[in-house]
Design a protein around this motif. Structure first.
Motif, PDB file in Angstrom:
ATOM      1  N   SER A 199     -49.973  11.035 -24.113  1.00 23.49           N
ATOM      2  CA  SER A 199     -50.475  10.359 -25.765  1.00 23.49           C
ATOM      3  C   SER A 199     -49.677  11.342 -26.761  1.00 23.49           C
ATOM      4  CB  SER A 199     -51.830  10.233 -25.968  1.00 23.49           C
ATOM      5  OG  SER A 199     -52.322  11.602 -26.164  1.00 23.49           O
ATOM      6  N   GLY A 200     -48.910  12.208 -26.422  1.00 22.00           N
ATOM      7  CA  GLY A 200     -48.124  12.869 -27.474  1.00 22.00           C
ATOM      8  C   GLY A 200     -48.722  14.367 -27.953  1.00 22.00           C
ATOM      9  N   THR A 201     -49.729  14.466 -27.145  1.00 20.71           N
ATOM     10  CA  THR A 201     -50.564  16.011 -27.519  1.00 20.71           C
ATOM     11  C   THR A 201     -49.871  17.132 -26.851  1.00 20.71           C
ATOM     12  OG1 THR A 201     -52.554  14.642 -27.970  1.00 20.71           O
ATOM     13  CG2 THR A 201     -52.777  17.034 -27.479  1.00 20.71           C
ATOM     14  N   ASN A 202     -49.717  18.012 -27.619  1.00 21.24           N
ATOM     15  CA  ASN A 202     -49.314  19.619 -26.941  1.00 21.24           C
ATOM     16  C   ASN A 202     -50.327  20.455 -27.113  1.00 21.24           C
ATOM     17  OD1 ASN A 202     -47.152  21.360 -26.165  1.00 21.24           O
ATOM     18  ND2 ASN A 202     -47.702  22.066 -28.252  1.00 21.24           N
ATOM     19  N   TYR A 203     -50.676  21.213 -26.123  1.00 25.06           N
ATOM     20  CA  TYR A 203     -51.675  22.177 -26.356  1.00 25.06           C
ATOM     21  C   TYR A 203     -51.027  23.725 -26.161  1.00 25.06           C
ATOM     22  CZ  TYR A 203     -55.152  18.920 -24.845  1.00 25.06           C
ATOM     23  OH  TYR A 203     -56.180  17.845 -24.712  1.00 25.06           O
ATOM     24  N   GLU A 204     -51.712  24.665 -27.236  1.00 23.73           N
ATOM     25  CA  GLU A 204     -51.271  26.107 -26.858  1.00 23.73           C
ATOM     26  C   GLU A 204     -52.747  26.801 -27.122  1.00 23.73           C
ATOM     27  OE1 GLU A 204     -48.785  27.204 -29.929  1.00 23.73           O
ATOM     28  OE2 GLU A 204     -47.055  25.821 -29.335  1.00 23.73           O
ATOM     29  N   SER A 205     -52.685  27.967 -26.260  1.00 20.16           N
ATOM     30  CA  SER A 205     -53.686  28.961 -26.284  1.00 20.16           C
ATOM     31  C   SER A 205     -53.245  30.182 -26.892  1.00 20.16           C
ATOM     32  CB  SER A 205     -54.145  29.278 -24.701  1.00 20.16           C
ATOM     33  OG  SER A 205     -55.063  30.221 -24.809  1.00 20.16           O
ATOM     34  N   SER A 206     -54.154  30.768 -27.673  1.00 13.29           N
ATOM     35  CA  SER A 206     -53.674  32.197 -28.423  1.00 13.29           C
ATOM     36  C   SER A 206     -53.878  33.302 -27.574  1.00 13.29           C
ATOM     37  CB  SER A 206     -54.915  32.255 -29.689  1.00 13.29           C
ATOM     38  OG  SER A 206     -55.989  32.431 -29.424  1.00 13.29           O
ATOM     39  N   SER A 207     -54.849  33.047 -26.423  1.00 10.10           N
ATOM     40  CA  SER A 207     -54.799  34.297 -25.425  1.00 10.10           C
ATOM     41  C   SER A 207     -54.981  33.613 -24.199  1.00 10.10           C
ATOM     42  CB  SER A 207     -56.527  34.790 -25.814  1.00 10.10           C
ATOM     43  OG  SER A 207     -56.406  35.214 -27.028  1.00 10.10           O
ATOM     44  N   PRO A 208     -53.509  33.546 -23.537  1.00 10.66           N
ATOM     45  CA  PRO A 208     -53.217  32.979 -22.379  1.00 10.66           C
ATOM     46  C   PRO A 208     -54.180  33.496 -21.074  1.00 10.66           C
ATOM     47  CG  PRO A 208     -51.274  33.107 -23.309  1.00 10.66           C
ATOM     48  CD  PRO A 208     -52.383  33.740 -24.221  1.00 10.66           C
ATOM     49  N   GLU A 209     -54.742  35.029 -21.462  1.00 13.11           N
ATOM     50  CA  GLU A 209     -55.288  35.865 -20.417  1.00 13.11           C
ATOM     51  C   GLU A 209     -56.660  35.277 -20.382  1.00 13.11           C
ATOM     52  OE1 GLU A 209     -55.448  37.943 -24.366  1.00 13.11           O
ATOM     53  OE2 GLU A 209     -53.904  36.579 -23.189  1.00 13.11           O
ATOM     54  N   VAL A 210     -57.234  34.745 -21.427  1.00  9.45           N
ATOM     55  CA  VAL A 210     -58.641  34.149 -21.484  1.00  9.45           C
ATOM     56  C   VAL A 210     -58.314  32.413 -21.176  1.00  9.45           C
ATOM     57  CG1 VAL A 210     -60.473  33.639 -22.763  1.00  9.45           C
ATOM     58  CG2 VAL A 210     -59.053  35.793 -23.091  1.00  9.45           C
ATOM     59  N   ILE A 211     -57.724  31.786 -21.670  1.00 19.03           N
ATOM     60  CA  ILE A 211     -57.833  30.354 -21.445  1.00 19.03           C
ATOM     61  C   ILE A 211     -56.501  29.931 -21.151  1.00 19.03           C
ATOM     62  CG2 ILE A 211     -57.832  28.073 -22.395  1.00 19.03           C
ATOM     63  CD1 ILE A 211     -60.692  29.124 -21.663  1.00 19.03           C
ATOM     64  N   ARG A 212     -55.806  29.544 -20.048  1.00 11.46           N
ATOM     65  CA  ARG A 212     -54.736  28.927 -19.660  1.00 11.46           C
ATOM     66  C   ARG A 212     -54.389  27.472 -19.906  1.00 11.46           C
ATOM     67  NH1 ARG A 212     -53.526  31.016 -13.985  1.00 11.46           N
ATOM     68  NH2 ARG A 212     -53.469  32.982 -14.907  1.00 11.46           N
ATOM     69  N   VAL A 213     -53.274  27.221 -20.218  1.00  6.98           N
ATOM     70  CA  VAL A 213     -53.020  25.902 -20.378  1.00  6.98           C
ATOM     71  C   VAL A 213     -52.216  25.399 -18.921  1.00  6.98           C
ATOM     72  CG1 VAL A 213     -51.638  24.095 -21.699  1.00  6.98           C
ATOM     73  CG2 VAL A 213     -52.771  25.883 -22.965  1.00  6.98           C
ATOM     74  N   LEU A 214     -52.735  24.272 -18.738  1.00  4.27           N
ATOM     75  CA  LEU A 214     -51.865  23.860 -17.207  1.00  4.27           C
ATOM     76  C   LEU A 214     -51.367  22.519 -17.402  1.00  4.27           C
ATOM     77  CD1 LEU A 214     -55.155  24.494 -14.876  1.00  4.27           C
ATOM     78  CD2 LEU A 214     -53.135  25.873 -15.185  1.00  4.27           C
ATOM     79  N   PRO A 215     -50.630  22.037 -16.516  1.00  8.39           N
ATOM     80  CA  PRO A 215     -49.908  20.852 -16.903  1.00  8.39           C
ATOM     81  C   PRO A 215     -50.916  19.707 -17.108  1.00  8.39           C
ATOM     82  CG  PRO A 215     -48.917  22.002 -14.800  1.00  8.39           C
ATOM     83  CD  PRO A 215     -49.922  22.763 -15.353  1.00  8.39           C
ATOM     84  N   ASN A 224     -62.511  36.801 -19.624  1.00 14.49           N
ATOM     85  CA  ASN A 224     -63.847  36.640 -20.722  1.00 14.49           C
ATOM     86  C   ASN A 224     -62.913  37.175 -22.241  1.00 14.49           C
ATOM     87  OD1 ASN A 224     -66.131  36.083 -19.278  1.00 14.49           O
ATOM     88  ND2 ASN A 224     -65.820  38.127 -18.299  1.00 14.49           N
ATOM     89  N   GLY A 225     -63.477  36.750 -23.093  1.00 12.10           N
ATOM     90  CA  GLY A 225     -62.979  36.962 -24.397  1.00 12.10           C
ATOM     91  C   GLY A 225     -63.067  35.874 -25.478  1.00 12.10           C
ATOM     92  N   LYS A 226     -62.096  35.859 -26.237  1.00 14.62           N
ATOM     93  CA  LYS A 226     -62.022  34.799 -27.441  1.00 14.62           C
ATOM     94  C   LYS A 226     -60.659  34.218 -27.179  1.00 14.62           C
ATOM     95  CE  LYS A 226     -65.619  36.639 -30.485  1.00 14.62           C
ATOM     96  NZ  LYS A 226     -66.681  35.730 -30.203  1.00 14.62           N
ATOM     97  N   ALA A 227     -60.558  33.001 -27.406  1.00 14.21           N
ATOM     98  CA  ALA A 227     -59.304  32.158 -27.395  1.00 14.21           C
ATOM     99  C   ALA A 227     -59.501  31.079 -28.510  1.00 14.21           C
ATOM    100  CB  ALA A 227     -58.785  31.662 -26.025  1.00 14.21           C
TER     101      ALA A 227
END
Length: 345
Positions: A199-215, A224-227
């Motif tokens: 739908s045109g949305t792009n994702y980015e995570s400030s802390s890939p070691e906490v939250i990883r963006v997948l296909p 653990n931590g903040k992202a």
């Protein structure tokens, strides 16, 4: 004019071969709108179908739904509970112009790839009825500009012991895969779901070691931590803070395997096997099968390693697609795996 030119070219070959090559498609087929067309959300198009060799068609039902929607239409029982039933967009009859087609409204809240499913009911006299179907994928674009993006979730989002959200009966844990419910408001006053990159949305995570963006716009808990997860669409942006507090026991997500694509005969019992799915730590797996393409079929044992269904009658080969997700006993999810089953007459 293009079709006439094609026939003139084909007629350079022997006459009998020319007739065979110029004959109409023999399968029930959606001819308008065209597959791959870009349609405007909320507009009206003229639906047209080629009945092919299927005689005795009584009516044609049309349904719209998202390209990867797991909830397909329940064609005969709109009162069924337990899941959402896609509404009928239009019913075409022989008296309409064009026959079994007519004005079809594109969903006002549509955005990105959408499937149009046409299901024809065929009379079999004393034997009752059977159905044949065709489906196409089109791209739906709003004519209005996007104004704001929002997340349909708690803010900030607590994942883990604080949030106690769960999937398949498990609290959040390392390896868990999830999707954010993201919506956007447009100038036309309509709110549309924009969770997928399609739908045109792009994702980015400030802390890939906490939250990883997948296909596919999926997110995975990896520490653990903040992202902060930021989504961008049509020049607009929104961010969501996440606080992850999960069990630190190392856990690799499992891998789903939906098996090899199959070709089967109508009327046969089809088995879908996820037995080759695996978990690197050897944990027990929980299975979830769903159908994402084709006229809906009753899927048995959808939460087992092997699911099955009865291949429906078809006039021409038709493809049914199924999705498998597996989860280990610590709550880590796999990426989806897909398998296509082509049913032949």
């Amino acid at each position: 004019m293009k079709r006439d030119a094609r026939i003139r070219t084909l007629c350079l070959v022997p006459f009998a071969a020319c007739l065979a090559m110029a004959s109409p498609v023999h399968a029930f087929t959606i001819t308008e709108p065209a597959a791959g067309a870009t349609l405007t959300a909320g507009s009206t198009v003229i639906a047209h179908v080629d009945l092919g060799k299927d005689t005795g068609i009584v009516k044609v039902r049309y349904y719209w739904y998202g390209e990867q929607d797991e909830v397909l239409v329940e064609q005969d029982d709109s009162t069924t509970t337990g899941f959402i039933v896609a509404p009928i967009a239009m019913i075409g009859s022989a008296e309409q112009e064009p026959a079994f087609g007519g004005p079809l409204k594109v969903p006002s809240n549509g955005i990105g790839p959408m499937r149009l499913l046409a299901v024809a009911e065929v009379s079999r006299g004393r034997l009752g009825t059977r159905s044949v179907f065709d489906e196409i994928i089109v791209k739906v674009e709003p004519s209005a500009a996007l104004t704001t993006i929002d997340f349909e979730t708690d803010k900030p989002l607590q994942l883990g012991r604080a949030g106690q959200s769960s999937a398949f009966g498990h609290v959040d844990s390392l390896g868990k895969v999830f999707e954010l419910p993201v919506v956007a408001d447009f100038v036309d006053g309509i709110t549309r779901r924009i969770s997928t990159p399609a739908s045109g949305t792009n994702y980015e995570s400030s802390s890939p070691e906490v939250i990883r963006v997948l296909p596919g716009g999926l997110l995975q808990i990896v520490g653990n931590g903040k992202a902060t997860v930021t989504v961008t669409n049509r020049g607009k942006q929104a961010s969501l803070e996440m606080d992850v507090n999960v069990n630190e026991e190392p856990n690799q997500p499992p891998a789903a395997d939906a098996g090899m694509n199959q070709s089967v005969k109508a009327g046969s019992r089809v088995k879908l096997s996820g037995l080759k799915s695996r978990d690197s730590e050897g944990d027990a797996l929980y299975y979830s099968w769903s159908q994402v393409r084709g006229s809906k079929v009753p899927l048995l044992d959808a939460n087992n390693s092997e699911a099955s269904f009865l291949a429906p009658p078809v006039s021409e080969p038709r493809t049914y697609r199924f999705k498998l997700r597996v989860t280990d006993n610590k709550g880590a999810d796999s990426l989806p795996a897909f398998v296509d089953v082509t049913v032949e007459p």
